[in-house]
Scaffold this motif. Sequence first.
Motif, PDB file in Angstrom:
ATOM      1  N   GLU A  21      -7.904  78.726  81.805  1.00  0.00           N
ATOM      2  CA  GLU A  21      -9.492  79.444  82.235  1.00  0.00           C
ATOM      3  C   GLU A  21     -11.048  78.576  80.694  1.00  0.00           C
ATOM      4  N   ILE A  22     -10.088  77.948  79.229  1.00  0.00           N
ATOM      5  CA  ILE A  22     -10.865  77.830  78.305  1.00  0.00           C
ATOM      6  C   ILE A  22     -11.729  76.390  79.269  1.00  0.00           C
ATOM      7  N   GLY A  23     -10.916  75.582  79.541  1.00  0.00           N
ATOM      8  CA  GLY A  23     -11.665  74.327  80.160  1.00  0.00           C
ATOM      9  C   GLY A  23     -12.467  74.480  81.171  1.00  0.00           C
ATOM     10  N   LYS A  24     -12.753  75.830  82.282  1.00  0.00           N
ATOM     11  CA  LYS A  24     -13.440  76.576  83.250  1.00  0.00           C
ATOM     12  C   LYS A  24     -14.677  76.574  81.919  1.00  0.00           C
ATOM     13  N   SER A  25     -14.509  77.140  80.552  1.00  0.00           N
ATOM     14  CA  SER A  25     -15.327  77.761  80.004  1.00  0.00           C
ATOM     15  C   SER A  25     -16.219  76.974  79.844  1.00  0.00           C
ATOM     16  N   GLY A  26     -16.018  75.624  79.555  1.00  0.00           N
ATOM     17  CA  GLY A  26     -16.945  74.506  79.044  1.00  0.00           C
ATOM     18  C   GLY A  26     -16.543  74.129  77.191  1.00  0.00           C
ATOM     19  N   ILE A  27     -15.749  75.105  77.335  1.00  0.00           N
ATOM     20  CA  ILE A  27     -14.828  74.584  75.395  1.00  0.00           C
ATOM     21  C   ILE A  27     -14.111  73.035  75.599  1.00  0.00           C
ATOM     22  N   LYS A  28     -14.300  72.431  74.626  1.00  0.00           N
ATOM     23  CA  LYS A  28     -13.498  71.039  74.772  1.00  0.00           C
ATOM     24  C   LYS A  28     -12.733  71.249  73.347  1.00  0.00           C
ATOM     25  N   THR A  29     -12.268  72.158  72.618  1.00  0.00           N
ATOM     26  CA  THR A  29     -11.516  71.883  71.690  1.00  0.00           C
ATOM     27  C   THR A  29     -10.102  73.330  71.814  1.00  0.00           C
ATOM     28  N   THR A  30      -9.426  72.898  71.264  1.00  0.00           N
ATOM     29  CA  THR A  30      -8.232  74.183  71.166  1.00  0.00           C
ATOM     30  C   THR A  30      -7.746  74.206  70.783  1.00  0.00           C
ATOM     31  N   GLU A  31      -6.432  74.833  70.825  1.00  0.00           N
ATOM     32  CA  GLU A  31      -4.876  74.892  69.389  1.00  0.00           C
ATOM     33  C   GLU A  31      -3.930  75.416  71.508  1.00  0.00           C
ATOM     34  N   ILE A  32      -3.346  74.993  71.302  1.00  0.00           N
ATOM     35  CA  ILE A  32      -2.030  75.800  72.137  1.00  0.00           C
ATOM     36  C   ILE A  32      -0.924  76.535  71.608  1.00  0.00           C
ATOM     37  N   PHE A  33      -1.299  77.372  72.464  1.00  0.00           N
ATOM     38  CA  PHE A  33       0.047  78.647  71.876  1.00  0.00           C
ATOM     39  C   PHE A  33       1.021  78.638  72.695  1.00  0.00           C
ATOM     40  N   PHE A  34       2.120  78.090  72.306  1.00  0.00           N
ATOM     41  CA  PHE A  34       3.916  77.638  73.345  1.00  0.00           C
ATOM     42  C   PHE A  34       4.286  79.422  73.761  1.00  0.00           C
ATOM     43  N   ASN A  35       4.463  79.857  74.214  1.00  0.00           N
ATOM     44  CA  ASN A  35       4.973  81.530  74.231  1.00  0.00           C
ATOM     45  C   ASN A  35       6.336  81.563  75.033  1.00  0.00           C
ATOM     46  N   ALA A  36       7.004  80.440  75.429  1.00  0.00           N
ATOM     47  CA  ALA A  36       8.127  80.335  75.732  1.00  0.00           C
ATOM     48  C   ALA A  36       8.992  79.196  75.507  1.00  0.00           C
ATOM     49  N   GLU A  37      10.528  79.156  75.929  1.00  0.00           N
ATOM     50  CA  GLU A  37      11.011  77.935  75.563  1.00  0.00           C
ATOM     51  C   GLU A  37      10.704  77.034  76.258  1.00  0.00           C
ATOM     52  N   CYS A  38      10.796  77.431  77.787  1.00  0.00           N
ATOM     53  CA  CYS A  38       9.951  76.949  78.952  1.00  0.00           C
ATOM     54  C   CYS A  38       9.651  75.836  79.336  1.00  0.00           C
ATOM     55  N   GLU A  39       8.555  76.351  78.101  1.00  0.00           N
ATOM     56  CA  GLU A  39       6.575  75.230  78.249  1.00  0.00           C
ATOM     57  C   GLU A  39       7.388  74.273  77.156  1.00  0.00           C
ATOM     58  N   LEU A  40       8.603  73.883  76.770  1.00  0.00           N
ATOM     59  CA  LEU A  40       8.364  72.646  76.132  1.00  0.00           C
ATOM     60  C   LEU A  40       9.132  71.509  77.033  1.00  0.00           C
ATOM     61  N   LYS A  41       9.962  72.384  78.402  1.00  0.00           N
ATOM     62  CA  LYS A  41       9.846  71.254  78.949  1.00  0.00           C
ATOM     63  C   LYS A  41       9.074  69.833  79.609  1.00  0.00           C
ATOM     64  N   CYS A  42       9.496  68.356  79.617  1.00  0.00           N
ATOM     65  CA  CYS A  42       8.530  67.935  80.257  1.00  0.00           C
ATOM     66  C   CYS A  42       7.604  67.866  81.546  1.00  0.00           C
ATOM     67  N   SER A  43       8.141  68.846  82.712  1.00  0.00           N
ATOM     68  CA  SER A  43       7.327  69.128  83.319  1.00  0.00           C
ATOM     69  C   SER A  43       6.001  70.052  83.818  1.00  0.00           C
ATOM     70  N   PHE A  44       6.122  71.197  82.080  1.00  0.00           N
ATOM     71  CA  PHE A  44       5.207  71.745  81.861  1.00  0.00           C
ATOM     72  C   PHE A  44       4.187  70.845  80.312  1.00  0.00           C
ATOM     73  N   ILE A  45       4.826  70.324  80.431  1.00  0.00           N
ATOM     74  CA  ILE A  45       3.788  69.370  79.497  1.00  0.00           C
ATOM     75  C   ILE A  45       2.583  68.507  80.375  1.00  0.00           C
ATOM     76  N   ASP A  46       3.166  68.352  81.737  1.00  0.00           N
ATOM     77  CA  ASP A  46       2.928  67.362  82.187  1.00  0.00           C
ATOM     78  C   ASP A  46       1.376  68.527  82.536  1.00  0.00           C
ATOM     79  N   ILE A  47       1.758  69.379  83.442  1.00  0.00           N
ATOM     80  CA  ILE A  47       0.734  69.821  83.737  1.00  0.00           C
ATOM     81  C   ILE A  47      -0.219  70.752  82.835  1.00  0.00           C
ATOM     82  N   LEU A  48      -0.033  70.848  81.313  1.00  0.00           N
ATOM     83  CA  LEU A  48      -0.823  70.917  80.142  1.00  0.00           C
ATOM     84  C   LEU A  48      -2.281  69.227  80.086  1.00  0.00           C
TER      85      LEU A  48
END
Length: 203
Positions: A21-48
Amino acid sequence: MKIGVSTASYYPLETEVALEEIGKSGIKTTEIFFNAECELKCSFIDILEDIKDKYGINVTAVHPTMSLAESFMFFSAYERRYRQGLDEYARYSEIAARLGADYIIMHGGKPNGVLNDEEYCERYMQINSVTQKQGVCVLQENVVRYRAGEKEFLKSMVDILGEDAKFCLDIKQAIRCGYNPYELIEEFSQNIFHYHISDHSVA
């Protein structure tokens, strides 16, 4: 200074959906707030990373999901748990480096902790020694009901660590703690590297 939007602003959207959503809005700078331990997996970081690259987003900081546990993990007397916390922050530093972020935001310890200020600062520097292997710096945030929510504690960190005391100043949290954020900015300007801003009028 670059102004951006944190993925936390879209909570409770999933982290990757918020980044999209941030990308679609044209915003070019962000901080990523992780919300679950599963989001630390390499496969999830690939998505980000794919989303970040797709929209040309610059990630300046990451915010661990373990913020509520940092007092328990890092600033207690149980050494084994502290070592586990260091391993977790090492992982966050790897993620931050991969995403191009310079900072990890830390809430830190609660006021009823067993460590004195010098011991707290020693732990803070040890955490930084782990993350800086990836070129990533830990910033202490001023959060209400945490030790760093009090100006006197921030002053103590600066007195003990000098320029090694590095802060993220949260405007909303400063107000919740009863401080004029402009006064904190003036006093700690040399130690502030990142801001969390929100729309609030200061009398």
